[in-house]
Design a protein around this motif. Structure first.
Motif, PDB file in Angstrom:
ATOM      1  N   GLU A   1       0.671   4.285  -2.917  1.00 55.73           N
ATOM      2  CA  GLU A   1       0.678   5.237  -2.744  1.00 55.73           C
ATOM      3  C   GLU A   1       1.873   6.446  -3.155  1.00 55.73           C
ATOM      4  O   GLU A   1       1.875   7.575  -3.217  1.00 55.73           O
TER       5      GLU A   1
ATOM      6  N   LYS B   1       1.239  -1.095   0.309  1.00 50.52           N
ATOM      7  CA  LYS B   1      -0.084   0.269   0.322  1.00 50.52           C
ATOM      8  C   LYS B   1       0.699   1.276   0.388  1.00 50.52           C
ATOM      9  O   LYS B   1       0.828   2.558  -0.379  1.00 50.52           O
TER      10      LYS B   1
ATOM     11  N   GLU C   1     -10.149  -6.632  -5.358  1.00 53.99           N
ATOM     12  CA  GLU C   1      -9.294  -5.897  -5.001  1.00 53.99           C
ATOM     13  C   GLU C   1      -7.995  -7.144  -6.172  1.00 53.99           C
ATOM     14  O   GLU C   1      -7.039  -6.515  -6.617  1.00 53.99           O
TER      15      GLU C   1
ATOM     16  N   ILE D   1      -8.401  -2.830  -1.965  1.00 56.37           N
ATOM     17  CA  ILE D   1      -7.623  -3.615  -1.099  1.00 56.37           C
ATOM     18  C   ILE D   1      -9.216  -3.842  -0.425  1.00 56.37           C
ATOM     19  O   ILE D   1     -10.169  -3.213   0.612  1.00 56.37           O
TER      20      ILE D   1
ATOM     21  N   LEU E   1      -6.125   0.419  -4.359  1.00 52.27           N
ATOM     22  CA  LEU E   1      -6.325   1.467  -3.186  1.00 52.27           C
ATOM     23  C   LEU E   1      -7.673   0.744  -3.098  1.00 52.27           C
ATOM     24  O   LEU E   1      -7.975   0.815  -1.708  1.00 52.27           O
ATOM     25  N   LYS E   2      -8.698   1.464  -3.998  1.00 56.62           N
ATOM     26  CA  LYS E   2     -10.070   1.531  -2.841  1.00 56.62           C
ATOM     27  C   LYS E   2     -10.655  -0.097  -2.497  1.00 56.62           C
ATOM     28  O   LYS E   2     -11.464  -0.494  -2.201  1.00 56.62           O
TER      29      LYS E   2
ATOM     30  N   GLU F   1      -5.049   3.734  -7.980  1.00 56.50           N
ATOM     31  CA  GLU F   1      -5.799   5.050  -7.006  1.00 56.50           C
ATOM     32  C   GLU F   1      -7.461   3.159  -6.625  1.00 56.50           C
ATOM     33  O   GLU F   1      -7.801   3.528  -5.865  1.00 56.50           O
TER      34      GLU F   1
END
Length: 116
Positions: free
Chosen positions: A11, A7, A39, A34, A31-32, A28
């Motif tokens: 980022e 993560k 995923e 996860i 990440l959303k 992005e």
């Protein structure tokens, strides 16, 4: 690589000024996703995008020593980046070491962990 580190790398990659729009979007979305059923699918898409967008050091040298590189970045900046890229290559570097590509390479290397 553990999930927290993955993560952090994503980022860092997507917050880099050198990150292209497509890679930023894929990061992005991952990440959303996860912790959700999406995923793994988003992880695959992210890794595919990383493979398309991370530059080899030879690609960097080619761009920044070209007329197009000078046009896009200015003669002095293009020359400075080309010089740095040549130093990276001389030390055995294979990939661009910019703030977007460097974590991208680490994520490619950790693909098996990302896809778990």
């Amino acid at each position: 690589m553990d999930k927290a580190t993955i993560k952090e790398k994503v980022e860092a990659m997507i917050s880099a000024p050198s990150c292209c729009a497509e890679l930023k979007t894929a990061g992005e979305r991952y990440l959303k996703a996860i912790g959700t059923p999406e995923e793994k699918d988003e992880a695959k898409k992210l890794l595919d995008e990383i493979k398309m967008d991370v530059c080899t050091i030879d690609q960097v040298i080619e761009l920044f020593t070209s007329a197009k590189g000078e046009e896009l970045f200015g003669k002095e900046k293009a020359a400075a980046i080309a010089s740095h890229a040549k130093e990276v290559k001389a030390k055995g570097g294979v990939y661009c070491d910019c703030p977007a590509c460097a974590p991208g390479v680490e994520l490619m290397d950790a693909a098996a962990d990302i896809l778990k």
